[in-house]
Write an enzyme that holds these catalytic residues in place. Sequence first.
Site, PDB file in Angstrom:
ATOM      1  N   HIS A   2       0.836  -1.199   0.000  1.00  0.00           N
ATOM      2  CA  HIS A   2       0.000   0.000   0.000  1.00  0.00           C
ATOM      3  C   HIS A   2       0.871   1.248   0.000  1.00  0.00           C
ATOM      4  CE1 HIS A   2      -3.526   2.432   0.531  1.00  0.00           C
ATOM      5  NE2 HIS A   2      -2.964   3.027   1.556  1.00  0.00           N
ATOM      6  N   ASP A  48      -3.835   9.372   2.869  1.00  0.00           N
ATOM      7  CA  ASP A  48      -4.011   7.969   2.509  1.00  0.00           C
ATOM      8  C   ASP A  48      -5.390   7.749   1.902  1.00  0.00           C
ATOM      9  OD1 ASP A  48      -3.646   5.258   2.241  1.00  0.00           O
ATOM     10  OD2 ASP A  48      -4.240   4.824   4.296  1.00  0.00           O
ATOM     11  N   CYS A  88      -3.909   2.957  -5.086  1.00  0.00           N
ATOM     12  CA  CYS A  88      -3.329   3.770  -4.018  1.00  0.00           C
ATOM     13  C   CYS A  88      -2.136   4.593  -4.489  1.00  0.00           C
ATOM     14  CB  CYS A  88      -2.958   2.916  -2.810  1.00  0.00           C
ATOM     15  SG  CYS A  88      -1.868   1.524  -3.175  1.00  0.00           S
TER      16      CYS A  88
END
Length: 120
Positions: free
Chosen positions: A7, A24, A76
Amino acid sequence: MLTCCVHQGLVVVFVDKKVIKFYDSAGASGRVILGSVFRYVNDEHRRKKSRPLEDGWRLVGCDPAEMPQQENGDDCGVFACAAADFIAGGRPLTFDQGCMDAYRLGMVQCIRLKGIPIPN
């Protein structure tokens, strides 16, 4: 940009505001990462200036209401790059999942046209 496991999120150091902020697209707070980045920035400051950072620095975790959230497990990195681009340009984070394919293509075109500078 930080990569952990599989991630990616984004940490921005706003030196003028004494703020280190985590962004995030999956909504993680980033508390551990923020502490590590603060220690790194403080160590570098101490190494270059022979003194620690001044007091008053704030570590700010991700606010999912501020950072657009991804709707899959694949984007991401593109979200992190988009956020970096928008923040660097002084723009609010107004993109969303629907923008990711076009943003990804734009990144590819930019790399093709300009290349990736590799330091000597």
